[in-house]
Design a protein around this motif. Structure first.
Motif, PDB file in Angstrom:
ATOM      1  N   TYR A  58       0.895  -1.204   0.083  1.00 50.36           N
ATOM      2  CA  TYR A  58       0.039   0.086   0.083  1.00 50.36           C
ATOM      3  C   TYR A  58       0.748   1.200   0.032  1.00 50.36           C
ATOM      4  O   TYR A  58       2.029   1.102   0.414  1.00 50.36           O
ATOM      5  CB  TYR A  58      -0.862  -0.047   1.382  1.00 50.36           C
ATOM      6  N   TRP A  59       0.143   2.352  -0.223  1.00 47.46           N
ATOM      7  CA  TRP A  59       0.743   3.693  -0.097  1.00 47.46           C
ATOM      8  C   TRP A  59       0.312   4.108   1.434  1.00 47.46           C
ATOM      9  O   TRP A  59      -0.934   4.434   1.301  1.00 47.46           O
ATOM     10  CB  TRP A  59       0.480   4.631  -0.889  1.00 47.46           C
ATOM     11  N   PHE A  60       0.922   3.992   2.497  1.00 49.72           N
ATOM     12  CA  PHE A  60       0.311   4.278   3.846  1.00 49.72           C
ATOM     13  C   PHE A  60       0.406   5.882   3.964  1.00 49.72           C
ATOM     14  O   PHE A  60       1.506   6.433   3.700  1.00 49.72           O
ATOM     15  CB  PHE A  60       1.127   3.701   4.795  1.00 49.72           C
ATOM     16  N   VAL A  61      -0.840   6.338   3.966  1.00 52.29           N
ATOM     17  CA  VAL A  61      -0.930   7.862   4.119  1.00 52.29           C
ATOM     18  C   VAL A  61      -1.554   8.439   5.499  1.00 52.29           C
ATOM     19  O   VAL A  61      -2.372   7.448   5.886  1.00 52.29           O
ATOM     20  CB  VAL A  61      -1.479   8.530   2.920  1.00 52.29           C
ATOM     21  N   SER A  62      -1.470   9.537   5.847  1.00 49.85           N
ATOM     22  CA  SER A  62      -2.325  10.099   6.939  1.00 49.85           C
ATOM     23  C   SER A  62      -3.695  10.642   6.429  1.00 49.85           C
ATOM     24  O   SER A  62      -4.059  10.470   5.181  1.00 49.85           O
ATOM     25  CB  SER A  62      -1.728  11.603   7.643  1.00 49.85           C
ATOM     26  N   ASP A  63      -4.419  10.849   7.471  1.00 50.05           N
ATOM     27  CA  ASP A  63      -5.987  11.266   7.019  1.00 50.05           C
ATOM     28  C   ASP A  63      -5.742  12.536   6.160  1.00 50.05           C
ATOM     29  O   ASP A  63      -6.537  12.617   5.265  1.00 50.05           O
ATOM     30  CB  ASP A  63      -6.791  11.583   8.228  1.00 50.05           C
ATOM     31  N   GLU A  64      -4.978  13.475   6.635  1.00 50.16           N
ATOM     32  CA  GLU A  64      -4.946  14.671   5.859  1.00 50.16           C
ATOM     33  C   GLU A  64      -4.460  14.394   4.315  1.00 50.16           C
ATOM     34  O   GLU A  64      -4.861  14.868   3.395  1.00 50.16           O
ATOM     35  CB  GLU A  64      -3.831  15.624   6.443  1.00 50.16           C
ATOM     36  N   GLU A  65      -3.237  13.662   4.204  1.00 53.56           N
ATOM     37  CA  GLU A  65      -2.952  13.126   2.804  1.00 53.56           C
ATOM     38  C   GLU A  65      -4.281  12.505   2.017  1.00 53.56           C
ATOM     39  O   GLU A  65      -4.408  12.861   0.865  1.00 53.56           O
ATOM     40  CB  GLU A  65      -1.760  12.343   2.677  1.00 53.56           C
ATOM     41  N   PHE A  66      -4.812  11.641   2.681  1.00 54.32           N
ATOM     42  CA  PHE A  66      -6.026  11.045   1.935  1.00 54.32           C
ATOM     43  C   PHE A  66      -6.809  12.015   1.416  1.00 54.32           C
ATOM     44  O   PHE A  66      -7.490  12.076   0.306  1.00 54.32           O
ATOM     45  CB  PHE A  66      -6.550   9.998   2.971  1.00 54.32           C
ATOM     46  N   ASP A  67      -7.316  12.994   2.554  1.00 60.14           N
ATOM     47  CA  ASP A  67      -8.289  13.940   2.099  1.00 60.14           C
ATOM     48  C   ASP A  67      -7.640  14.967   0.816  1.00 60.14           C
ATOM     49  O   ASP A  67      -8.476  15.128  -0.169  1.00 60.14           O
ATOM     50  CB  ASP A  67      -8.265  15.035   3.281  1.00 60.14           C
ATOM     51  N   ALA A  68      -6.449  15.153   0.833  1.00 62.77           N
ATOM     52  CA  ALA A  68      -5.937  16.051  -0.368  1.00 62.77           C
ATOM     53  C   ALA A  68      -5.937  15.211  -1.634  1.00 62.77           C
ATOM     54  O   ALA A  68      -6.286  16.009  -2.517  1.00 62.77           O
ATOM     55  CB  ALA A  68      -4.451  16.320  -0.056  1.00 62.77           C
ATOM     56  N   LEU A  69      -5.717  13.889  -1.567  1.00 61.67           N
ATOM     57  CA  LEU A  69      -5.920  13.113  -2.827  1.00 61.67           C
ATOM     58  C   LEU A  69      -7.201  12.965  -3.326  1.00 61.67           C
ATOM     59  O   LEU A  69      -7.246  13.404  -4.412  1.00 61.67           O
ATOM     60  CB  LEU A  69      -5.318  11.540  -2.459  1.00 61.67           C
ATOM     61  N   ALA A  70      -8.083  13.019  -2.466  1.00 62.11           N
ATOM     62  CA  ALA A  70      -9.632  12.892  -2.757  1.00 62.11           C
ATOM     63  C   ALA A  70     -10.036  14.134  -3.225  1.00 62.11           C
ATOM     64  O   ALA A  70     -10.766  14.149  -4.297  1.00 62.11           O
ATOM     65  CB  ALA A  70     -10.310  12.453  -1.394  1.00 62.11           C
ATOM     66  N   GLU A  71      -9.561  15.241  -2.862  1.00 58.54           N
ATOM     67  CA  GLU A  71     -10.070  16.842  -2.944  1.00 58.54           C
ATOM     68  C   GLU A  71      -9.490  17.022  -4.483  1.00 58.54           C
ATOM     69  O   GLU A  71     -10.123  17.545  -5.210  1.00 58.54           O
ATOM     70  CB  GLU A  71      -9.594  17.669  -1.945  1.00 58.54           C
ATOM     71  N   ARG A  72      -8.216  16.487  -4.872  1.00 59.02           N
ATOM     72  CA  ARG A  72      -7.700  16.779  -6.035  1.00 59.02           C
ATOM     73  C   ARG A  72      -8.310  15.935  -7.124  1.00 59.02           C
ATOM     74  O   ARG A  72      -8.089  16.047  -8.249  1.00 59.02           O
ATOM     75  CB  ARG A  72      -6.222  16.700  -5.867  1.00 59.02           C
ATOM     76  N   GLY A  73      -9.205  14.687  -6.909  1.00 64.02           N
ATOM     77  CA  GLY A  73      -9.845  14.157  -7.834  1.00 64.02           C
ATOM     78  C   GLY A  73      -8.799  13.020  -8.270  1.00 64.02           C
ATOM     79  O   GLY A  73      -8.883  12.405  -9.105  1.00 64.02           O
ATOM     80  N   ASP A  74      -7.832  12.610  -7.312  1.00 66.39           N
ATOM     81  CA  ASP A  74      -6.745  11.895  -7.587  1.00 66.39           C
ATOM     82  C   ASP A  74      -7.216  10.257  -7.381  1.00 66.39           C
ATOM     83  O   ASP A  74      -6.289   9.410  -7.661  1.00 66.39           O
ATOM     84  CB  ASP A  74      -5.366  11.998  -6.924  1.00 66.39           C
ATOM     85  N   LEU A  75      -8.223  10.172  -6.815  1.00 64.50           N
ATOM     86  CA  LEU A  75      -8.521   8.746  -6.485  1.00 64.50           C
ATOM     87  C   LEU A  75      -9.855   8.113  -7.407  1.00 64.50           C
ATOM     88  O   LEU A  75     -10.623   9.071  -7.470  1.00 64.50           O
ATOM     89  CB  LEU A  75      -9.222   8.541  -5.215  1.00 64.50           C
ATOM     90  N   LEU A  76      -9.484   7.270  -8.018  1.00 69.07           N
ATOM     91  CA  LEU A  76     -10.474   6.573  -9.060  1.00 69.07           C
ATOM     92  C   LEU A  76     -11.769   6.152  -8.164  1.00 69.07           C
ATOM     93  O   LEU A  76     -12.983   6.294  -8.561  1.00 69.07           O
ATOM     94  CB  LEU A  76     -10.015   5.382  -9.809  1.00 69.07           C
ATOM     95  N   GLU A  77     -11.431   5.588  -6.935  1.00 73.77           N
ATOM     96  CA  GLU A  77     -12.850   5.181  -6.096  1.00 73.77           C
ATOM     97  C   GLU A  77     -12.068   5.122  -4.626  1.00 73.77           C
ATOM     98  O   GLU A  77     -10.802   5.198  -4.429  1.00 73.77           O
ATOM     99  CB  GLU A  77     -13.054   3.752  -6.238  1.00 73.77           C
ATOM    100  N   SER A  78     -12.998   5.072  -3.447  1.00 74.68           N
ATOM    101  CA  SER A  78     -12.360   5.090  -2.245  1.00 74.68           C
ATOM    102  C   SER A  78     -13.528   4.827  -1.358  1.00 74.68           C
ATOM    103  O   SER A  78     -14.598   5.023  -1.841  1.00 74.68           O
ATOM    104  CB  SER A  78     -11.795   6.391  -1.731  1.00 74.68           C
ATOM    105  N   ALA A  79     -13.308   4.001  -0.350  1.00 74.88           N
ATOM    106  CA  ALA A  79     -14.174   3.576   0.824  1.00 74.88           C
ATOM    107  C   ALA A  79     -13.553   3.526   2.133  1.00 74.88           C
ATOM    108  O   ALA A  79     -12.391   3.399   2.107  1.00 74.88           O
ATOM    109  CB  ALA A  79     -14.506   2.103   0.253  1.00 74.88           C
ATOM    110  N   VAL A  80     -14.675   3.484   2.956  1.00 75.12           N
ATOM    111  CA  VAL A  80     -14.075   3.294   4.493  1.00 75.12           C
ATOM    112  C   VAL A  80     -14.350   1.492   4.472  1.00 75.12           C
ATOM    113  O   VAL A  80     -15.424   1.183   4.438  1.00 75.12           O
ATOM    114  CB  VAL A  80     -14.976   3.994   5.559  1.00 75.12           C
ATOM    115  N   VAL A  81     -13.439   0.991   4.923  1.00 78.20           N
ATOM    116  CA  VAL A  81     -13.639  -0.353   5.114  1.00 78.20           C
ATOM    117  C   VAL A  81     -13.563  -0.790   6.633  1.00 78.20           C
ATOM    118  O   VAL A  81     -12.737  -0.432   7.224  1.00 78.20           O
ATOM    119  CB  VAL A  81     -12.453  -1.169   4.236  1.00 78.20           C
ATOM    120  N   HIS A  82     -14.464  -1.758   6.831  1.00 78.66           N
ATOM    121  CA  HIS A  82     -14.902  -2.322   8.224  1.00 78.66           C
ATOM    122  C   HIS A  82     -15.069  -1.084   9.209  1.00 78.66           C
ATOM    123  O   HIS A  82     -14.582  -1.222  10.276  1.00 78.66           O
ATOM    124  CB  HIS A  82     -13.568  -2.882   8.749  1.00 78.66           C
ATOM    125  N   GLY A  83     -15.471  -0.285   8.404  1.00 73.92           N
ATOM    126  CA  GLY A  83     -16.086   1.191   9.416  1.00 73.92           C
ATOM    127  C   GLY A  83     -14.706   1.915  10.011  1.00 73.92           C
ATOM    128  O   GLY A  83     -14.981   2.824  10.789  1.00 73.92           O
TER     129      GLY A  83
END
Ligand code: 5GP
Length: 196
Positions: A58-83
């Motif tokens: 995986y690429w292990f990222v912080s919550d902030e880094e994940f948010d930034a990727l999502a906001e830039r539209g860099d993720l094809l899909e995303s999900a919260v897994v196992h809550g």
């Protein structure tokens, strides 16, 4: 009849299935025996387990880094897994994969597969299924150390997730890891369309 094999083109496979069916193990088997297959490396906010390497598993990222990727539209899909943790597929490498000529695979959860179906309906959606519902329940419930309510919750999860099979193009049954991996790789090659 021509003796020349028809040209082949590789295909994007989206592998999904119920929790605990063994998707990760089958993907690891493909990685071990078929280096020609490109497997997407997801980003996740979960912490690495022993032996997991950044950029490999995986690429292990912080919550902030994940948010930034999502906001830039860099993720094809995303999900919260196992809550708990967030997972996503980086878009760039998936877009480049067809041009490389290598077969490509995403190993993601059901929610993610549904999102990819919206944007890339031309991919082949493969449902990895356990040999039996009882076997999946056995794997999900584990060693019987969980509470009755946790056990009931996991069994309900299995029931709902198994019902998703009809949304997929193909089912591969995970009787045995190596055979399931080979079946998957065989699905990655399709004959090019007849353009004559
Ligand atoms: P684990 O944390 O055990 O490696 O994976 C947990 C779950 O997350 C598995 O069901 C796996 O298929 C799913 N998963 C891994 N990467 C992704 C991703 O990029 N997107 C989505 N939606 N699920 C993922």
């Amino acid at each position: 009849m021509s003796e020349i094999d028809p040209p082949r083109r590789s295909r994007l496979i989206v592998l999904a299935g119920p929790t605990a069916v063994g998707k990760g193990t089958v993907a690891a088997e493909v990685r071990r025996h078929h280096p020609e297959v490109w497997i997407s490396v997801s980003v996740t906010t979960r912490k690495p387990r022993p032996g997991e390497e950044n950029g490999v598993h995986y690429w292990f990222v912080s919550d902030e880094e994940f948010d930034a990727l999502a906001e830039r539209g860099d993720l094809l899909e995303s999900a919260v897994v196992h809550g708990v943790n967030r997972y996503g597929t980086p878009r760039g490498p998936v877009d480049l994969a067809p041009a490389s000529g290598h077969p490509a695979m995403l190993e993601i959860d059901l929610q993610g597969a549904r999102q990819v179906r919206e944007t890339m309906p031309e991919a082949l959606f493969v449902f990895l299924k356990p040999p039996s519902r009882e076997e999946l329940e056995r794997r999900l419930v584990g060693r019987g150390t969980e509470t009755a309510s946790e056990r009931a919750r996991r069994l309900e999860t299995a029931r709902v997730e198994l019902a998703a099979e009809s949304e997929f193009d193909v089912t591969v049954v995970n009787h045995e890891v190596h055979a399931a991996a080979e079946e998957l790789v065989a699905l990655m090659m399709v004959d090019a369309p007849d353009l004559s």
